[in-house]
Each structure stands twice: as C-alpha cells, then as structure tokens.
Design a protein around this motif. Structure first.
Motif, PDB file in Angstrom:
ATOM      1  N   GLU A   1       3.066 -14.743  -5.811  1.00  0.00           N
ATOM      2  CA  GLU A   1       4.425 -14.200  -5.875  1.00  0.00           C
ATOM      3  C   GLU A   1       4.990 -14.039  -4.466  1.00  0.00           C
ATOM      4  N   ILE A   2       6.330 -13.980  -4.395  1.00  0.00           N
ATOM      5  CA  ILE A   2       7.030 -13.928  -3.104  1.00  0.00           C
ATOM      6  C   ILE A   2       7.769 -12.599  -2.998  1.00  0.00           C
ATOM      7  N   TYR A   3       7.548 -11.887  -1.895  1.00  0.00           N
ATOM      8  CA  TYR A   3       8.176 -10.572  -1.728  1.00  0.00           C
ATOM      9  C   TYR A   3       8.815 -10.440  -0.343  1.00  0.00           C
ATOM     10  N   PHE A   4       9.730  -9.480  -0.220  1.00  0.00           N
ATOM     11  CA  PHE A   4      10.433  -9.273   1.045  1.00  0.00           C
ATOM     12  C   PHE A   4       9.950  -8.009   1.756  1.00  0.00           C
ATOM     13  N   THR A   5       9.789  -8.146   3.076  1.00  0.00           N
ATOM     14  CA  THR A   5       9.483  -7.004   3.943  1.00  0.00           C
ATOM     15  C   THR A   5      10.536  -7.005   5.055  1.00  0.00           C
ATOM     16  N   ALA A   6      10.320  -6.152   6.063  1.00  0.00           N
ATOM     17  CA  ALA A   6      11.290  -6.086   7.157  1.00  0.00           C
ATOM     18  C   ALA A   6      10.972  -7.072   8.268  1.00  0.00           C
TER      19      ALA A   6
ATOM     20  N   LEU B   1       5.389  -8.628  11.303  1.00  0.00           N
ATOM     21  CA  LEU B   1       4.391  -7.611  11.661  1.00  0.00           C
ATOM     22  C   LEU B   1       4.178  -6.653  10.497  1.00  0.00           C
ATOM     23  N   GLU B   2       5.253  -6.324   9.796  1.00  0.00           N
ATOM     24  CA  GLU B   2       5.070  -5.477   8.615  1.00  0.00           C
ATOM     25  C   GLU B   2       4.167  -6.178   7.605  1.00  0.00           C
ATOM     26  N   GLY B   3       4.358  -7.490   7.470  1.00  0.00           N
ATOM     27  CA  GLY B   3       3.511  -8.256   6.557  1.00  0.00           C
ATOM     28  C   GLY B   3       2.036  -8.148   6.931  1.00  0.00           C
ATOM     29  N   MET B   4       1.757  -8.178   8.237  1.00  0.00           N
ATOM     30  CA  MET B   4       0.362  -8.005   8.685  1.00  0.00           C
ATOM     31  C   MET B   4      -0.152  -6.627   8.278  1.00  0.00           C
ATOM     32  N   GLU B   5       0.657  -5.598   8.539  1.00  0.00           N
ATOM     33  CA  GLU B   5       0.214  -4.236   8.221  1.00  0.00           C
ATOM     34  C   GLU B   5      -0.017  -4.075   6.720  1.00  0.00           C
ATOM     35  N   ARG B   6       0.906  -4.591   5.893  1.00  0.00           N
ATOM     36  CA  ARG B   6       0.746  -4.460   4.436  1.00  0.00           C
ATOM     37  C   ARG B   6      -0.484  -5.227   3.959  1.00  0.00           C
ATOM     38  N   THR B   7      -0.742  -6.361   4.595  1.00  0.00           N
ATOM     39  CA  THR B   7      -1.918  -7.156   4.214  1.00  0.00           C
ATOM     40  C   THR B   7      -3.202  -6.343   4.423  1.00  0.00           C
ATOM     41  N   ILE B   8      -3.316  -5.736   5.599  1.00  0.00           N
ATOM     42  CA  ILE B   8      -4.520  -4.944   5.886  1.00  0.00           C
ATOM     43  C   ILE B   8      -4.614  -3.758   4.922  1.00  0.00           C
ATOM     44  N   GLN B   9      -3.530  -3.027   4.775  1.00  0.00           N
ATOM     45  CA  GLN B   9      -3.544  -1.826   3.919  1.00  0.00           C
ATOM     46  C   GLN B   9      -3.955  -2.136   2.483  1.00  0.00           C
ATOM     47  N   ASN B  10      -3.521  -3.290   1.995  1.00  0.00           N
ATOM     48  CA  ASN B  10      -3.659  -3.565   0.569  1.00  0.00           C
ATOM     49  C   ASN B  10      -4.855  -4.421   0.187  1.00  0.00           C
ATOM     50  N   THR B  11      -5.541  -4.966   1.187  1.00  0.00           N
ATOM     51  CA  THR B  11      -6.662  -5.850   0.840  1.00  0.00           C
ATOM     52  C   THR B  11      -7.982  -5.454   1.504  1.00  0.00           C
TER      53      THR B  11
ATOM     54  N   TYR C   1       5.985   2.825   0.095  1.00  0.00           N
ATOM     55  CA  TYR C   1       7.046   2.110  -0.628  1.00  0.00           C
ATOM     56  C   TYR C   1       6.887   0.591  -0.632  1.00  0.00           C
ATOM     57  N   HIS C   2       6.142   0.046   0.319  1.00  0.00           N
ATOM     58  CA  HIS C   2       5.925  -1.400   0.336  1.00  0.00           C
ATOM     59  C   HIS C   2       4.477  -1.764   0.055  1.00  0.00           C
ATOM     60  N   ASN C   3       3.743  -0.910  -0.690  1.00  0.00           N
ATOM     61  CA  ASN C   3       2.422  -1.396  -1.076  1.00  0.00           C
ATOM     62  C   ASN C   3       2.607  -2.540  -2.088  1.00  0.00           C
ATOM     63  N   PHE C   4       1.552  -3.340  -2.268  1.00  0.00           N
ATOM     64  CA  PHE C   4       1.690  -4.552  -3.098  1.00  0.00           C
ATOM     65  C   PHE C   4       2.163  -4.207  -4.514  1.00  0.00           C
ATOM     66  N   LEU C   5       1.698  -3.066  -5.029  1.00  0.00           N
ATOM     67  CA  LEU C   5       2.052  -2.736  -6.420  1.00  0.00           C
ATOM     68  C   LEU C   5       3.537  -2.422  -6.537  1.00  0.00           C
ATOM     69  N   LYS C   6       4.075  -1.741  -5.511  1.00  0.00           N
ATOM     70  CA  LYS C   6       5.521  -1.456  -5.505  1.00  0.00           C
ATOM     71  C   LYS C   6       6.328  -2.738  -5.282  1.00  0.00           C
ATOM     72  N   LEU C   7       5.837  -3.587  -4.381  1.00  0.00           N
ATOM     73  CA  LEU C   7       6.530  -4.873  -4.171  1.00  0.00           C
ATOM     74  C   LEU C   7       6.622  -5.616  -5.500  1.00  0.00           C
TER      75      LEU C   7
ATOM     76  N   THR D   1      16.500   0.016   0.210  1.00  0.00           N
ATOM     77  CA  THR D   1      17.706  -0.787   0.410  1.00  0.00           C
ATOM     78  C   THR D   1      17.343  -1.864   1.424  1.00  0.00           C
ATOM     79  N   PRO D   2      17.280  -3.106   1.024  1.00  0.00           N
ATOM     80  CA  PRO D   2      16.754  -4.132   1.932  1.00  0.00           C
ATOM     81  C   PRO D   2      17.854  -4.719   2.808  1.00  0.00           C
ATOM     82  N   ASN D   3      17.510  -5.742   3.520  1.00  0.00           N
ATOM     83  CA  ASN D   3      18.482  -6.494   4.312  1.00  0.00           C
ATOM     84  C   ASN D   3      19.223  -7.444   3.362  1.00  0.00           C
TER      85      ASN D   3
END
Ligand code: PLP
Length: 358
Positions: free
Chosen positions: A61-66, A69-79, A223-229, A241-243
């Motif tokens: 699946e495809i999701y939006f972050t800011a 670098l946020e993608g790197m942080e979410r990757t570590i947190q969630n996996t 708010y941006h953990n994988f389950l919320k995404l 509220t995204p970009n």
C-alpha cells in the motif's frame, strides 16, 4: 533567461507544475477540506498513478508522510522491536542508522568507503536483525547500489524486512516489490514538485509486523504509525491535515508522467546521464567521483579539485544552479541532478558553459 535548477532537491520543477499551481488556485485547492470527497479523489488518483508508474503490486500500500526522513523514522518505529541493520555508504544511509539509535534500537551497520560500493561478501548480518536498510542512491556521494545486490541480500535473509530509500533515484528506479517490504521517497527530487510531502510504500508483511508490535505493547508511534496510515489511507485520507496542495500536484504530475510514458523518461534519463559522464570523463581536470559501475544516473557527482566555488559562480552567472559537495566535500565536488524535469537541451547548455565559459 529562465533559471535552471540542477540542485539535487529541491530541484527544477516538472515543466507542467506552474500551470497546475495556477489551476489549483483557481480551484481553491489550498482551502479544500482534507475530509472532502474531492480531496479523496486527488489522493486516490495520486496513489493509483504511482502504482502504475512504479508497478506496485496489491501486496503493498502507498501512504503519505511529511518527508523521506519521516519515512525512515516510521519504518524503524513500526518494524523493529530491538535490532536493525543498516548498509551505510554516505550521509543519508547514516541517517537511517542514526534514527534507529535515536529511537533506542540496537542498530548495527556495515560500511563502504565514501564514493565506493559495498563488499557484500563481507557483510555479516546478525540473526536477530529484524530490518535491513539501504539508501539505493546515495545523494551525498553519487553512488548507486545496484538493485540486484539488494535483492541478493533480501533473498538470503527471507525472514528479515527490507527497506530502501529511493528518494533521489525514483521514478527512474522502481524496485521489484516482491523483494522489498518498504520503499520511501519524497517528491521534491525525481517528481519535480515543491518539498513537504513524503511517500511510503509498505508491504502487508511489514504491516503485520507493526500490528504485532502494537498488540504486544510496543510503541509504534502515534498519528503516523502504520496502522493509522492504513486506517485513514483506506478512506483516501490522512490522520492529520496533510499537504493537500502537494497531493493535488502529485496527482497531476503523475498523470503527466504516465501520458509521456515512464519508459520514455527512463530512456531520456540514460541519454542525459551519458552526456554528462562522457563530458567529464573527457574533461582535462574535473572527473566523475564514482567508478563507472556504481555511478548514479540521477545524481551525478564530479570531483572539481576544490574548485566548486568557482564552478558554481560561473554557472550562477548563466542562471544555472548546481549543488556543491555534501558536508566536508563541499569544495571538492559539484553535484548535478538529472531528473525527469531536466531536458537534454538544458544539460547541453550546462555542458557548453563549462566547456567554453559562456
Ligand atoms: C533528500 C534525501 C533525503 C531526505 O529527504 P527529505 O524529504 O528532506 O526528508 C533522504 N534520502 C536521500 C537519499 C535524499 O536524497
């Protein structure tokens, strides 16, 4: 004369972007509610188009972050519960490793010299590693790690998740997603958009890991953990509220890329890279920094013998921006982006000025 940005991000806007911005203002996109069906349509178009351009299968699946670098942080947190492993060959790949440390993980790294590729046979990946990360195109040095090498690591570690940063190589590069769990990028490089929007492509397997961590009382962020995404992404929405503006622009530019044809864009990328590399291979003094096999086609790094200031000044006089070297190689290198937004004509103009000084 119009200014051309060969900077490596933000960079030259994709040629259609100014018109899309004008239309966005006419259509009041900056005031559009992120809970409206119109917004959901733009979101849906953007991800549907990305799926077509990068051949993303239904397992991801495809999701939006800011940001990336946020993608790197979410990757570590969630996996990662405890252990991660990182291939490090420059500043951005080191950042992935550093984020894991900052989040309290036991992070191990395998290094390559700056400007070099990895000696994969020497990489010892501990059994307890849950995630392996790569930066496929190191923007700081211009080294591109061949996807085949990444796939080989993936194949020999089927139990581990694989995450790759494709920020400065996509959409020229699209990985085989059957071999990759997470890919991340931001839109101000290869997609030629304003900065401030990141994209994450996440496999079902990585999603399951996040669910497992959450169910077993491990923090996976807020708010941006994988389950919320996923929960919001299923409705073509985001928790925050995204970009909105950039998601709208991405929906338009991806349409333009599809209309032109991604294979055409990839071919042009190779032609333009060849022009630049052969110019510098034949230059009396300035030379490509990276050996041929590992040279990036999208971020081209040239050793200018400490004269980056002089080169940058000359080009600036002709309304052209290139990037200086990264960090401590600021004076030694220039970095030239070769993204879909750059035309062959613009590359030839850059070469002409460097060759004849005008
Ligand atoms: C630019 C860049 C990033 C950071 O992107 P942001 O959108 O600023 O977070 C990460 N990785 C690579 C390889 C980059 O070139």
């Amino acid at each position: 004369m119009k200014h051309i940005f060969f900077s490596v991000g933000p960079s030259q806007l994709y040629p259609t972007v100014p018109v899309h911005i004008k239309n966005a203002l006419k259509e009041n996109i900056p005031s559009l509610s992120h809970r409206s069906s119109a917004f959901a349509d733009y979101y849906k178009t953007a991800v549907t188009n990305l799926r077509k351009i990068l051949l993303i299968p239904d397992t991801h699946e495809i999701y939006f972050t800011a940001s990336a670098l946020e993608g790197m942080e979410r990757t570590i947190q969630n996996t990662v519960k405890t252990h991660s492993f990182h291939f490090v060959n420059g500043s951005f790949s080191r950042e992935f490793y550093q984020i894991a440390l900052d989040l309290g993980k036991t992070a191990k790294r395998f290094d390559a010299e700056n400007g070099q590729s990895f000696d994969f046979k020497d990489a010892v990946i501990p059994d307890e590693s849950e995630l392996i990360t790569f930066v496929q195109n190191e923007t700081s040095t211009g080294v591109s790690t061949p996807l085949e090498n990444i796939y080989a690591v993936s194949k020999s570690h089927p139990d581990k998740l694989i995450a790759i940063d494709i920020v400065s190589s996509t959409p020229y590069i699209a990985p085989d997603f059957t071999k990759i769990d997470i890919a991340l990028f931001s839109v101000q490089k290869g997609f030629g958009l304003p900065s401030g929007l990141g994209v994450m492509i996440i496999s079902n397997r990585a999603m399951q890991k996040a669910r497992y961590l959450s169910n077993t009382q491990h923090s996976i962020g807020s708010y941006h953990n994988f389950l919320k995404l996923q929960e919001f992404g299923n409705k073509y929405q985001t928790r925050e509220t995204p970009n909105v503006m950039n998601i709208y622009l991405l929906s338009k530019v991806t349409q333009d890329i599809l209309a032109k044809g991604i294979e055409v864009i990839r071919h042009e990328t190779e032609v333009k890279a060849q022009l630049l590399y052969s110019f510098f291979d034949n230059h009396p003094r300035y030379k490509p920094y990276v050996q041929e096999k590992y040279r990036s086609k999208t971020t081209i790094v040239i050793d200018v013998l400490g004269e980056s200031g002089k080169v940058v000044d000359l080009l600036t006089k002709h309304a052209i921006t290139v990037a200086e070297g990264y960090g401590k190689r600021k004076d030694n290198h220039i970095r030239i982006a070769n993204f879909p937004s750059h035309t062959e004509q613009q590359i030839k103009r850059l070469i002409r000025i460097l060759k004849y000084g005008k």
